[in-house]
Scaffold this motif. Structure first.
Motif, short mmCIF file in Angstrom:
data_model
loop_
_atom_site.label_atom_id
_atom_site.label_comp_id
_atom_site.label_asym_id
_atom_site.label_seq_id
_atom_site.Cartn_x
_atom_site.Cartn_y
_atom_site.Cartn_z
N ARG A 1 20.06 21.21 7.02
CA ARG A 1 18.83 20.40 6.94
C ARG A 1 19.07 19.00 6.40
NH1 ARG A 1 15.07 25.39 5.66
NH2 ARG A 1 15.00 26.13 7.80
N GLU A 2 20.14 18.83 5.59
CA GLU A 2 20.32 17.52 4.95
C GLU A 2 21.64 16.84 5.33
OE1 GLU A 2 20.14 18.52 0.81
OE2 GLU A 2 18.25 19.62 1.12
N ARG A 3 22.66 17.63 5.70
CA ARG A 3 23.99 17.03 5.85
C ARG A 3 24.46 16.89 7.29
NH1 ARG A 3 26.62 16.79 0.95
NH2 ARG A 3 25.11 17.15 -0.70
N GLY A 4 23.65 17.35 8.23
CA GLY A 4 24.02 17.15 9.63
C GLY A 4 25.11 18.06 10.14
N PRO B 1 19.20 20.14 13.30
CA PRO B 1 19.13 21.56 13.67
C PRO B 1 18.44 21.72 15.02
CG PRO B 1 17.81 21.11 11.69
CD PRO B 1 18.48 19.83 12.08
N PHE B 2 18.61 22.87 15.63
CA PHE B 2 18.12 23.04 17.00
C PHE B 2 16.64 23.40 17.07
CE2 PHE B 2 22.64 23.59 17.21
CZ PHE B 2 22.97 22.90 18.35
N GLU C 1 18.00 31.71 11.41
CA GLU C 1 16.94 31.26 10.49
C GLU C 1 16.91 29.75 10.37
OE1 GLU C 1 17.11 34.92 7.31
OE2 GLU C 1 17.71 32.93 6.63
N LEU C 2 18.11 29.14 10.40
CA LEU C 2 18.21 27.70 10.13
C LEU C 2 18.23 26.86 11.40
CD1 LEU C 2 20.92 27.97 7.34
CD2 LEU C 2 18.53 27.32 7.01
N GLY C 3 18.27 27.50 12.56
CA GLY C 3 18.39 26.73 13.80
C GLY C 3 19.78 26.13 13.94
#
Ligand code: URP
Ligand code: ZN
Ligand code: ZN
Length: 468
Positions: free
Chosen positions: A143-146, A458-459, A176-178
């Protein structure tokens, strides 16, 4: 950074080709069309008789990697400079935590090394161990670091191999995170069994390497991971597919509608397992990589999957060692550092073997060398396209120019090449990387630090864009 007008070439994308000029303004493509005027002060590149292609995206490299008691020969500068010399303008490398090390710490280390990169780069994260902390840190990574892709191993027992229950948990966490799970698929338990057996029988030479990693072990692990991904309902990216049955398993899953993206390497399309047979240790050890080169009959199956869409991308698994480094395994094949180079030769080798030989079209070549990887890893259309507004990453390839691939002339920092002596028809004569003219007909102008980190998104829940 000034403007560059690439004039008179045939512009090829994954969708089609046309005669057009490409105007690069600063870091971006500003226009694609016939008869574009040359802005005052713009550099002109004559692409007459040449193909103008999106710069290559190599989705699988290992630069600066510490492994098997040594460190690979290419660092982020030498490896990305070599990439540029071969028309590749984006690499995706792997940050790898030590056992128990926090993934965020590993990422910081890799990003420190990668500041010297000469072309743009993204990072996957190797899931080198599994636990609650790893699962937790995946969230800020995504979510934050690409960092939105995670590579799991079913091989390298005692090091990175994970049991099925951890693969299931890890794939589910990706969902869960895409994020996109990737897998190095070989059956590590059976490899260990065969390694022990071969050692007990007194096998010490490089031939033990392919004997301990037969194709069936790759096919089994590939199908197992496809099944886990299907049940968990997450897309899957399978790295370095070398076995015909593994390619067919991926192709079958795709025909059923499962989102599985398969990568192969140009090396696997040309080099076969006979490289391990001769008496020359340096030659055989130079080809030791995992999975190993396969008997020749696998190549036709890989080609079929590449042309029909069963396999979608080509990487290199660029993981270079010198002859001296490989000699660590002179008396014990288990100690030969695993890996081969190729980031510099991927585009020319695949053009020669695929396009010049008539097996694939230039459009399919573009799909296989940039567009599909850019789509799979959420970099498209910034990378892997020649759209207006995309990064000015392109390669000008002269289809009539020949070149003999050799360790003596390559920019990769090793004295060995798996492509030694191959005369390719089709050579990259210019490379532009985000608007910089980094390869000018033999003149390599790679600048340390000119490459930027590609933070990926994320996807999302439906994984739009994971096509390949
Ligand atoms: O032999 C190989 N492929 N070495 C690099 C690490 C990996 O397995 O991808
Ligand atoms: Zn691997
Ligand atoms: Zn690899």
């Amino acid at each position: 950074m000034g403007d560059i007008l690439v004039r008179g070439g045939t512009v090829v994308t994954a969708e089609g080709r046309r005669r057009a000029d490409v105007l690069c303004s600063g870091e971006r493509i500003a226009a694609v069309g016939e008869g574009l005027p040359r802005p005052a002060g713009a550099e002109a590149i004559d692409a007459g008789g040449c193909f103008v292609l999106p710069g290559g995206v190599d989705p699988h490299t290992h630069l600066q990697l510490p492994t098997m008691g040594t460190v690979v020969a290419d660092d982020f500068l030498s490896g990305t400079a070599a990439a540029a010399a071969g028309g590749t303008t984006t690499i995706l490398d792997f940050a790898g935590p030590d056992r128990g090390e926090a993934p965020l710490e590993a990422l910081a280390r890799w990003q420190g090394w990668a500041t010297r990169a000469a072309v743009d780069y993204g990072l996957h994260m190797t899931v080198s161990w599994w636990g609650e902390r790893f699962a937790r840190e995946m969230e800020p990574l995504v979510r934050e670091r690409g960092v939105t892709s995670f590579k799991f191993f079913t091989a390298y027992k005692g090091r990175m191999m994970l049991p099925d229950e951890d693969l299931i948990a890890g794939f589910a966490r990706c969902r869960e995170l895409g994020a996109l799970p990737q897998v190095h698929a070989e059956n590590g338990d059976l490899i260990e069994y065969l390694q022990r057996k071969l050692v007990a029988e007194g096998v010490t030479g490089p031939r033990g390497h392919p004997l301990s990693r037969p194709p069936a072990l790759e096919s089994e692990a590939t199908l197992r991971c496809i099944t886990i991904a299907e049940v968990v309902d997450v897309p899957l990216y399978v790295v370095h597919v070398s076995a015909g049955d593994a390619a067919q398993a991926i192709a079958r899953a795709r025909r059923r509608g499962q989102r599985v993206v398969g990568e192969t390497l140009p090396n696997f399309l040309f080099i076969d397992a006979s490289v391990y047979d001769g008496p020359d240790f340096d030659f055989a050890a130079g080809h030791v990589m995992s999975p190993p080169y396969r008997p020749r009959e696998h190549q036709a199956v890989l080609w079929q999957a590449l042309t029909e869409g069963g396999l979608s991308t080509t990487g290199t698994d660029h993981c270079c060692f010198t002859r001296e480094q490989k000699r660590a395994g002179q008396d014990d094949f288990l100690r030969i550092p695993n890996g081969c180079g190729g980031v510099e030769q991927r585009m020319e080798a695949l053009w020669h073997l695929g396009v010049s030989s008539g097996r694939i079209t230039p459009e399919r070549f573009v799909a296989l060398t940039s567009t599909n990887a850019a789509r799979a890893f959420h970099l498209w259309p910034r990378k892997g396209s020649l759209q207006v507004g995309a990064d000015a990453d392109l390669a000008v390839l002269d289809p009539e120019r020949t070149r003999v691939l050799s360790a003596r002339t390559q920019h990769q920092r090793t004295d060995f090449s798996v492509w030694e002596g191959l005369e390719v028809r089709g050579a990259v004569v210019h490379t532009l990387a985000r608007g910089r003219h980094v390869w000018k007909d033999g003149d390599l102008r790679a600048e340390p630090g000119a490459g930027q980190f590609l933070a990926r998104q994320p996807f999302g829940p439906v994984y739009q864009g994971v096509l390949g």
